[in-house]
Design an enzyme around this catalytic site. Sequence first.
Site, PDB file in Angstrom:
ATOM      1  N   ARG A  66       0.817  -1.209   0.000  1.00 49.05           N
ATOM      2  CA  ARG A  66       0.000   0.000   0.000  1.00 49.05           C
ATOM      3  C   ARG A  66       0.848   1.255   0.000  1.00 49.05           C
ATOM      4  NH1 ARG A  66      -4.097  -0.704   4.833  1.00 49.05           N
ATOM      5  NH2 ARG A  66      -2.052  -0.820   5.798  1.00 49.05           N
ATOM      6  N   LYS A 181       6.035 -17.648   8.972  1.00 54.79           N
ATOM      7  CA  LYS A 181       5.682 -17.940  10.352  1.00 54.79           C
ATOM      8  C   LYS A 181       5.021 -16.686  10.951  1.00 54.79           C
ATOM      9  CE  LYS A 181       8.268 -18.856  14.518  1.00 54.79           C
ATOM     10  NZ  LYS A 181       8.491 -17.531  15.081  1.00 54.79           N
ATOM     11  N   HIS A 211      12.547 -20.586   8.935  1.00 55.22           N
ATOM     12  CA  HIS A 211      13.858 -20.127   8.468  1.00 55.22           C
ATOM     13  C   HIS A 211      15.015 -20.905   9.081  1.00 55.22           C
ATOM     14  CE1 HIS A 211      14.064 -17.741  12.175  1.00 55.22           C
ATOM     15  NE2 HIS A 211      15.355 -17.668  11.943  1.00 55.22           N
ATOM     16  N   LYS A 215      19.297 -22.604   7.508  1.00 57.74           N
ATOM     17  CA  LYS A 215      20.649 -22.516   8.073  1.00 57.74           C
ATOM     18  C   LYS A 215      21.437 -23.748   7.642  1.00 57.74           C
ATOM     19  CE  LYS A 215      18.930 -20.175  12.241  1.00 57.74           C
ATOM     20  NZ  LYS A 215      19.376 -18.804  12.179  1.00 57.74           N
ATOM     21  N   GLU A 249      19.256 -16.879  23.098  1.00 57.39           N
ATOM     22  CA  GLU A 249      19.338 -15.630  22.332  1.00 57.39           C
ATOM     23  C   GLU A 249      19.807 -14.501  23.234  1.00 57.39           C
ATOM     24  OE1 GLU A 249      16.404 -14.988  19.147  1.00 57.39           O
ATOM     25  OE2 GLU A 249      15.066 -16.018  20.518  1.00 57.39           O
ATOM     26  N   ASP A 268       6.577 -19.206  20.086  1.00 50.59           N
ATOM     27  CA  ASP A 268       7.441 -18.509  19.130  1.00 50.59           C
ATOM     28  C   ASP A 268       8.554 -19.422  18.614  1.00 50.59           C
ATOM     29  OD1 ASP A 268       8.417 -16.258  17.713  1.00 50.59           O
ATOM     30  OD2 ASP A 268       9.841 -15.786  19.310  1.00 50.59           O
ATOM     31  N   HIS A 273      10.949 -23.889  15.264  1.00 50.02           N
ATOM     32  CA  HIS A 273      12.407 -23.959  15.150  1.00 50.02           C
ATOM     33  C   HIS A 273      13.033 -25.086  15.986  1.00 50.02           C
ATOM     34  CE1 HIS A 273      11.688 -20.307  13.186  1.00 50.02           C
ATOM     35  NE2 HIS A 273      11.817 -19.476  14.198  1.00 50.02           N
ATOM     36  N   LYS A 373      14.996 -15.615  25.607  1.00 49.12           N
ATOM     37  CA  LYS A 373      15.495 -14.286  25.225  1.00 49.12           C
ATOM     38  C   LYS A 373      16.445 -13.791  26.319  1.00 49.12           C
ATOM     39  CE  LYS A 373      12.672 -13.538  21.679  1.00 49.12           C
ATOM     40  NZ  LYS A 373      13.248 -13.744  20.366  1.00 49.12           N
TER      41      LYS A 373
END
Length: 524
Positions: A66, A181, A211, A215, A249, A268, A273, A373
Amino acid sequence: MPNKQDTPNNARSATKAETAAVAPPCAMVIFGAGGDLTKRLVTPALYNLVTAKRLPDGFRLVGVDRGLSSVEDWRASLTDMMNEFVATRDGEFHADRIDPTAWKWLCDRMTYLQGDFTEPQIYNRLREHLAGLDKTAGTGGNHLFYLAVADRFFDVVVAALGTADMVTEKDGQWRRVVIEKPFGHDLASAKALNASILKTLQEHQIYRMDHFLGKETVQNIMALRFANGLFEPLWNRQHIDHVQITAGETVGVERRGKFYEATGALRDMVPNHVFQLLSLTAMEPPISFDADAVRDKKAEVIQAIRPVTPRRAMKDAVRGQYAAGTILGKQVQAYRNEPDVAAESTTETFIAWKLQIDNWRWAGVPFYLRTGKYMKRRWTEIAIRFHQAPYTLFRGTHVERMNPNWMILRLQPDEGIALEFAAKRPGPTVTLGNVSMDFAYKSYFNMAPNTGYETLLYDCMIGDATLFQRADNIEAGWRAVQPIVDAWASDPAKDFPNYAAGSDGPAAADELLARDGRAWRPLE
Ligand code: BG6
């Protein structure tokens, strides 16, 4: 359940081994062309494919969004982004410079349609536009639709493509749709989304993206297991004590508070994953590298995860949420203070889970998974712990205790494989030292610049769905985690926050293994 064997009669999927290095011609349409994903990953990956000479002359890139009004604006915004990556060295794309010839090659193939993908008009315009490209640009009449849009629009766009008659395959011309995802938020919504898109598309036309499968080192798990005679005979309950899978992470939720509040670490990362890592590690050998042969075996292993009762969910799964702390020398705030996060949020930013795979190979071998995280290190590894050798022989020597053998598959950041074993220390007495045989990817192979999306995009173009999720793979993943999602929802955490940013996670995660007389490998 879709028919797994429904290979199109007019567009047989090829395996990589059968295809030439250059992908077949096609027009690739990106819905959400102005978005973050297009800029950060899809465009750099296409650029890398150009420099690797993988894209054919008849490749065309059509942006739909858009925001921007013309192809010039779109090109300019992508060019700025590419230059920014080079200048800041920030992001998934790493390069010292942009090759002007390769970038021009890609820019010259871009076209753009401004419009709202929730409105039918854009699809009619797009159909005309593609018909024009098919006539003049040598696209071979093949169309790849990439849905880089918010997940609530996945079924909307697919249905609209169907209504506009844009996904029927005929005369050997293929139509494929890439879906990003998150694929659903739980089992019910994943099933509903599968059912909805399968009204318009056949399974072989759908490329559900994870994704992690892009890898190299994740793909290498299969090579390690099945291209070597050495490991597979040991890869079972007779020789393996347990397996630890860690995806730590060092990022927090950053600007994704809104998404993350409704999602949490379990949804998540785990059904997608982390389960990719689990299934490649634990699956039976497929009968071939054919997409369905591999995906059958991956689905089987996820289906064999022992169903979790509500009581076991509270016992075998641990949740955590980060408090303020220090990450890589920088002070960071608690999750509850992040933008768009509730002050009393009970969303988890860490999960650890002990699961069992109920099949002949793995019965009795626990798999411990953890991801979070703001952990101490960015560290993704699969650690296989072998059974201890008997001590008998060393009784009466200076050896007081023997360490077990570990095989470590390091996936990021320093990709490689290590085998830890004991060796005699030099000297007149019998004492043992732990040594490690370490293979580092970068010392053997020239690793081409890679965002992880190159292989995946290329595979969509050649029609190899091996690295994509089939409907049953997705649903099996959600089915396995659903009892934990439900148990946690009915009993929100009362001890959050329970780990400091920059640590290894909550103490309860250590207790999960200590209970079994084991310990996590340190996040060194
Ligand atoms: C994404 C998750 O799918 O994967 C993110 O939504 C996570 O929360 C990311 O950070 C991890 O991927 P990578 O490639 O950075 O390890």
